[in-house]
Every structure is written in structure tokens, then in C-alpha cells.
Design an enzyme around this catalytic site. Structure first.
Site, short mmCIF file in Angstrom:
data_model
loop_
_atom_site.label_atom_id
_atom_site.label_comp_id
_atom_site.label_asym_id
_atom_site.label_seq_id
_atom_site.Cartn_x
_atom_site.Cartn_y
_atom_site.Cartn_z
N LEU A 151 -49.16 109.67 22.38
CA LEU A 151 -50.06 110.81 22.24
C LEU A 151 -49.45 111.89 21.36
O LEU A 151 -50.15 112.49 20.52
CB LEU A 151 -50.40 111.37 23.64
CG LEU A 151 -51.36 112.54 23.65
CD1 LEU A 151 -52.70 112.17 23.00
CD2 LEU A 151 -51.59 113.02 25.09
N ALA A 177 -44.10 112.75 29.54
CA ALA A 177 -44.18 112.31 30.93
C ALA A 177 -43.22 111.15 31.16
O ALA A 177 -42.73 110.54 30.21
CB ALA A 177 -45.60 111.86 31.27
N TYR A 225 -45.25 106.62 40.16
CA TYR A 225 -45.72 107.28 38.92
C TYR A 225 -46.98 108.10 39.22
O TYR A 225 -47.07 109.28 38.90
CB TYR A 225 -45.99 106.24 37.83
CG TYR A 225 -46.87 106.75 36.70
CD1 TYR A 225 -46.35 107.63 35.74
CD2 TYR A 225 -48.21 106.38 36.60
CE1 TYR A 225 -47.17 108.12 34.72
CE2 TYR A 225 -49.02 106.88 35.58
CZ TYR A 225 -48.50 107.74 34.64
OH TYR A 225 -49.30 108.22 33.64
N LYS A 256 -47.62 112.16 39.17
CA LYS A 256 -48.61 112.76 38.27
C LYS A 256 -49.63 113.57 39.08
O LYS A 256 -50.04 114.65 38.66
CB LYS A 256 -49.34 111.66 37.48
CG LYS A 256 -48.51 110.97 36.43
CD LYS A 256 -48.10 111.85 35.26
CE LYS A 256 -49.24 112.23 34.37
NZ LYS A 256 -48.77 113.01 33.18
N1 LIG Z 1 -49.62 105.50 28.51
C1 LIG Z 1 -50.76 105.46 29.20
O1 LIG Z 1 -51.41 104.42 29.30
C2 LIG Z 1 -51.30 106.69 29.86
C3 LIG Z 1 -50.62 107.89 29.81
N2 LIG Z 1 -51.15 108.99 30.42
C4 LIG Z 1 -50.47 110.28 30.29
O2 LIG Z 1 -50.62 110.69 28.94
C5 LIG Z 1 -49.47 111.41 28.52
C6 LIG Z 1 -48.92 110.80 27.24
O3 LIG Z 1 -48.57 109.45 27.48
P1 LIG Z 1 -47.96 108.52 26.30
O4 LIG Z 1 -48.13 109.16 24.99
O5 LIG Z 1 -48.50 107.15 26.51
O6 LIG Z 1 -46.43 108.54 26.71
P2 LIG Z 1 -45.22 107.78 26.03
O7 LIG Z 1 -44.52 107.01 27.09
O8 LIG Z 1 -45.65 107.10 24.79
O9 LIG Z 1 -44.28 108.99 25.57
C7 LIG Z 1 -43.61 109.76 26.52
C8 LIG Z 1 -43.26 111.09 25.89
O10 LIG Z 1 -42.54 111.81 26.88
C9 LIG Z 1 -41.47 112.45 26.26
N3 LIG Z 1 -40.37 112.66 27.20
C10 LIG Z 1 -39.77 111.74 28.00
N4 LIG Z 1 -38.80 112.32 28.70
C11 LIG Z 1 -38.78 113.64 28.34
C12 LIG Z 1 -38.03 114.75 28.74
N5 LIG Z 1 -37.07 114.68 29.66
N6 LIG Z 1 -38.29 115.94 28.16
C13 LIG Z 1 -39.25 116.06 27.23
N7 LIG Z 1 -40.01 115.03 26.83
C14 LIG Z 1 -39.78 113.84 27.38
C15 LIG Z 1 -41.04 111.53 25.16
O11 LIG Z 1 -40.32 112.37 24.30
P3 LIG Z 1 -39.63 111.96 22.90
O12 LIG Z 1 -40.71 112.19 21.91
O13 LIG Z 1 -38.48 112.84 22.76
O14 LIG Z 1 -39.28 110.50 23.03
C16 LIG Z 1 -42.36 111.00 24.66
O15 LIG Z 1 -42.88 111.81 23.63
C17 LIG Z 1 -48.53 111.40 29.73
O16 LIG Z 1 -48.77 112.57 30.47
C18 LIG Z 1 -48.99 110.20 30.55
O17 LIG Z 1 -48.70 110.33 31.92
C19 LIG Z 1 -52.36 108.98 31.06
C20 LIG Z 1 -53.06 107.82 31.14
C21 LIG Z 1 -52.61 106.59 30.54
C1 LIG Z 2 -47.84 92.51 29.88
C2 LIG Z 2 -48.82 91.97 30.90
C3 LIG Z 2 -49.32 92.81 31.89
N1 LIG Z 2 -50.21 92.33 32.79
C4 LIG Z 2 -50.74 93.22 33.82
C5 LIG Z 2 -49.72 94.04 34.57
C6 LIG Z 2 -50.51 95.23 35.00
O1 LIG Z 2 -51.16 94.95 36.22
C7 LIG Z 2 -51.54 95.40 33.91
C8 LIG Z 2 -51.20 96.52 32.96
O2 LIG Z 2 -49.98 96.29 32.33
P1 LIG Z 2 -48.84 97.36 32.18
O3 LIG Z 2 -47.94 97.28 33.33
O4 LIG Z 2 -48.26 97.18 30.82
O5 LIG Z 2 -49.62 98.72 32.20
P2 LIG Z 2 -49.33 100.02 33.06
O6 LIG Z 2 -47.94 100.47 32.79
O7 LIG Z 2 -49.73 99.82 34.46
O8 LIG Z 2 -50.36 101.00 32.34
C9 LIG Z 2 -50.57 102.27 32.89
O9 LIG Z 2 -49.64 103.16 32.30
C10 LIG Z 2 -49.68 104.45 32.88
C11 LIG Z 2 -48.68 105.32 32.11
C12 LIG Z 2 -51.03 105.01 33.02
O10 LIG Z 2 -51.19 106.21 33.18
C13 LIG Z 2 -52.19 104.08 33.23
O11 LIG Z 2 -53.40 104.62 32.78
C14 LIG Z 2 -51.98 102.73 32.61
O12 LIG Z 2 -52.17 102.73 31.21
O13 LIG Z 2 -51.60 94.16 33.21
C15 LIG Z 2 -50.65 91.02 32.74
O14 LIG Z 2 -51.48 90.59 33.57
N2 LIG Z 2 -50.16 90.18 31.77
C16 LIG Z 2 -49.25 90.61 30.86
O15 LIG Z 2 -48.82 89.80 29.99
#
Ligand SMILES: NC(=O)C1=CN([C@@H]2O[C@H](COP(=O)(O)OP(=O)(O)OC[C@H]3O[C@@H](n4cnc5c(N)ncnc54)[C@H](OP(=O)(O)O)[C@@H]3O)[C@@H](O)[C@H]2O)C=CC1
Ligand SMILES: Cc1cn([C@H]2C[C@H](O)[C@@H](COP(=O)(O)OP(=O)(O)O[C@H]3O[C@@H](C)C(=O)[C@@H](O)[C@H]3O)O2)c(=O)[nH]c1=O
Length: 296
Positions: free
Chosen positions: A21, A64, A130, A134
Site C-alpha cells: 500500500l 502493520a 494478527y 488489528k
Molecule cells: N496485505 C493484506 O492483504 C491486507 C492488509 N491490510 C492492512 O493494510 C495495511 C497495508 O498492508 P500491506 O501494504 O499489505 O503491508 P505490507 O506487509 O506490504 O507492508 C508492511 C509495511 O509496514 C511497514 N513496517 C513494518 N514494520 C514497521 C515498523 N516497525 N515501523 C514502521 N513501519 C513498519 C513496512 O515498512 P518498510 O516500508 O520500512 O518495509 C511496510 O511498509 C496494513 O495496515 C494491513 O494490516 C488490510 C487488509 C488486507
Molecule cells: C499460498 C497458498 C495459500 N493458501 C491458503 C492459505 C490461506 O488460508 C489462504 C490465504 O493465503 P495467505 O496465508 O497467503 O493469506 P493471508 O496472509 O491470510 O492474507 C491475509 O493477510 C492479511 C494481512 C489480511 O489482512 C487479510 O485481508 C488477508 O489478505 O489461502 C492455499 O490454499 N494454497 C496456497 O498455495
């Protein structure tokens, strides 16, 4: 003497730099200053100096602890990054009259079949560490800052990073067959779509506060999502992708995942005019970036 900076010149300060993001936010708006953990550790640092240095008009927290399985054995760190740190930041923003936008997750719901699509008012019940951290973060932020806006999103993906999408594409690249769960459903969100929604909110002088749901497009299971990605990746693969649909019970993991977290995002449309994204339009771009620019 230099004149005071006008509000319009003030940056949008994004916490996080390399995350999915954070990158998408920085790519879309020149006013974004993205701050990596090397500059500001959200879990540990006092945000006062950061805010006083940058004097942003708004802060978007894109940082996060997102390792869902890892959090099960790392609760203190997850709590510091997902709850205490964001609440401290929210309070510091409030004290300076700086806007604060935060992102939370569909995983705050337990996904019991029959409950979704979830409105913001629906009862939460996080199933894993997690999600719990959150969820606690949401409450702590709103307690610290009554003008904060929290957008709950689901299944964020982009071309980089350790997301589900990259995990399955890495396996398909190696010609490995996949088993993917088809009993977990939600709304995938293409990071640039979500970034656009946040930047639209950031640009508003009047913004709603509280929790809102963001919908990234039509609903899908992880299996549907994997199939859509594999279909687009097919021309770049050395062999036919093989993907078998399985139940969650066939894919045991440290953290339990909710079954059905489809989000109802009508309130965001009504309050801020922000419509759903379109992950199906974003996916081809992500696949093209991965295979044509070799990102992954
Ligand atoms: N991934 C998902 O599927 C989903 C994510 N979310 C939420 O959306 C937001 C963005 O997620 P996403 O972009 O996927 O996250 P990523 O895992 O891609 O990135 C995590 C970010 O957190 C930063 N970070 C980690 N540790 C620290 C720290 N100690 N201090 C400051 N920054 C830190 C990293 O910083 P750095 O740039 O320095 O590496 C990085 O930019 C989060 O709040 C997540 O919970 C919600 C729904 C789904
Ligand atoms: C890699 C893989 C995962 N899975 C399953 C595991 C799990 O139940 C589901 C999703 O996979 P992941 O564990 O990669 O996704 P997951 O880390 O659970 O993703 C979540 O991340 C956090 C940060 C969020 O906030 C959520 O919205 C969501 O996006 O798919 C399979 O069935 N086959 C596969 O080959």
C-alpha cells in the site's frame, strides 16, 4: 525570511515505504512523503518529532505487522505495531490537528457462513492474533482520536511483496501444482485502487470519521483468485497451471482464517462517494508487471 508554508504545500505523510500500500500511495501522488521503518519505527518511536519535522496535512498509516501466521508466536510485536504504535500516532495527529487515516482488515470478523456481507456495525470476532491486534488497534485509535478514519480492506495484492498472489505465482513459475482453498471468500483489493480511495479521502477538507469498509471488486474465493491469476500468467509459464480446489482443513496453518469476510461498502459510497475498486482490472496489470518487468 521565508514565508510560512501554506497548508496546500504540506505533505501527505505515509508510514511505510516498501509495503504494497505504501508504494501504491507514493506512486499516485507527488505530495506523498513515505517513511520507512528505518526513519520511523512505528512500534517504538514517539511520533512527535516526525510530525513536527514534516508538518503534514494528513498522515496515512500503511504500516502493520501483516505476517498472519508469524503473529501467532509474536503477539507482543504484532500488538506494538498494530495497536499501540498506531494509537500513539493517532493521538499525536489529534494534538496537532493533523488528519489521520488508517487501514484495518476484514479478518476482524470471524466469517461464520451466513453473516456476510458485513456492514461496519456488524459484530467483530477476530480468530487469530494478527486480527485481534488489528481490532484492538481500531479501538485504541478511535479512543485516541475521534476524527480518525479507519478503512477496513481485504486481501490486498500488488506485483511486489509476500502476498498470496506472489506465493502462488512463484510456485506456478516452477511448474508446481497448487492446492488452493475454495471455502474462504472475500473481496481482493488491488493496492493502487485502495490507495486511490485513501488519497481521495485525504484530499477532502471534510471527511467522515470512524470505521468504513472498502470493497476491492467482486467477491471471490482464494481459489477463484488463483485461477484468475493463473489464466493471465499462462502465456508466461512453461507448463499448464494445475490448481486443485481444497477445503481449509486440507491446508492447515498456524493461524485460523475466517471463512466468509465479504465486506459491504455501501456506507463509504454514501458518506464519501467512494465506490468499489476493480481487482479484475488490476490483476492483468500486476501480471504484466511481473512477467514483462520481472518483478516478484
Ligand atoms: N496485505 C493484506 O492483504 C491486507 C492488509 N491490510 C492492512 O493494510 C495495511 C497495508 O498492508 P500491506 O501494504 O499489505 O503491508 P505490507 O506487509 O506490504 O507492508 C508492511 C509495511 O509496514 C511497514 N513496517 C513494518 N514494520 C514497521 C515498523 N516497525 N515501523 C514502521 N513501519 C513498519 C513496512 O515498512 P518498510 O516500508 O520500512 O518495509 C511496510 O511498509 C496494513 O495496515 C494491513 O494490516 C488490510 C487488509 C488486507
Ligand atoms: C499460498 C497458498 C495459500 N493458501 C491458503 C492459505 C490461506 O488460508 C489462504 C490465504 O493465503 P495467505 O496465508 O497467503 O493469506 P493471508 O496472509 O491470510 O492474507 C491475509 O493477510 C492479511 C494481512 C489480511 O489482512 C487479510 O485481508 C488477508 O489478505 O489461502 C492455499 O490454499 N494454497 C496456497 O498455495
Amino acid at each position: 525570511m521565508t514565508p510560512d508554508r501554506t497548508d496546500a504545500d504540506a505533505p501527505i505523510l505515509v508510514i511505510g515505504r516498501t509495503g504494497q500500500l505504501a508504494r501504491a500511495l507514493a506512486a499516485q501522488n507527488d505530495a506523498v512523503t513515505a517513511c520507512g521503518r528505518d526513519q520511523f519505527d512505528l512500534a517504538q518511536h514517539d511520533p512527535a518529532a516526525l510530525l513536527d519535522h514534516h508538518r503534514p496535512r494528513i498522515v496515512i498509516n500503511a504500516a502493520a505487522y501483516t505476517d498472519v501466521n508469524g503473529a501467532e508466536n509474536d503477539e507482543l510485536a504484532a500488538h506494538a505495531l498494530n495497536c499501540t504504535g498506531p494509537a500513539r500516532l493517532a493521538a499525536a495527529c489529534k494534538a496537532r490537528d493533523v488528519g489521520f487515516l488508517h487501514v484495518s482488515t476484514d479478518y476482524v470478523f470471524d466469517g461464520t457462513p451466513g453473516q456476510a456481507p458485513y456492514a461496519e456495525t456488524a459484530a467483530t470476532n477476530p480468530l487469530n492474533v494478527y486480527a485481534r491486534t488489528k481490532h484492538e488497534g481500531e479501538q485504541a485509535i478511535l479512543d485516541a482520536n475521534d476524527t480518525a478514519l479507519i478503512l477496513r480492506a481485504a486481501w490486498i495484492f500488488d506485483a511486489r511483496g509476500g502476498s498470496f498472489l506472489n506465493a502462488i505465482l512463484n510456485r506456478l513459475d516452477q511448474g508446481q501444482p497448487l492446492k488452493v482453498v475454495d471455502d474462504q471468500i472475500s473481496t481482493p483489493s488491488w493496492a493502487p485502487d485502495l490507495a486511490q480511495a485513501l488519497l481521495t479521502l485525504a484530499a477532502r477538507t471534510k471527511r467522515p470519521s470512524g470505521v468504513f469498509h472498502y470493497k476491492g471488486g467482486d467477491y471471490a474465493s482464494w481459489y477463484d483468485f488463483a485461477r484468475a491469476a493463473a489464466e493471465l500468467a499462462r502465456p508466461h509459464l512453461n507448463c499448464e497451471p494445475v490448481i486443485e480446489a481444497v477445503d481449509s482443513s486440507a491446508f492447515p496453518q498456524a493461524a485460523e482464517r475466517p471463512k466468509d469476510t465479504r465486506l459491504d461498502a455501501q456506507a463509504l459510497l454514501d458518506a464519501a462517494g467512494i465506490d468499489a475498486g476493480d481487482w479484475r482490472a488490476g490483476l492483468p496489470e500486476v501480471i504484466a508487471q511481473r512477467y514483462e518487468q520481472r518483478i516478484g
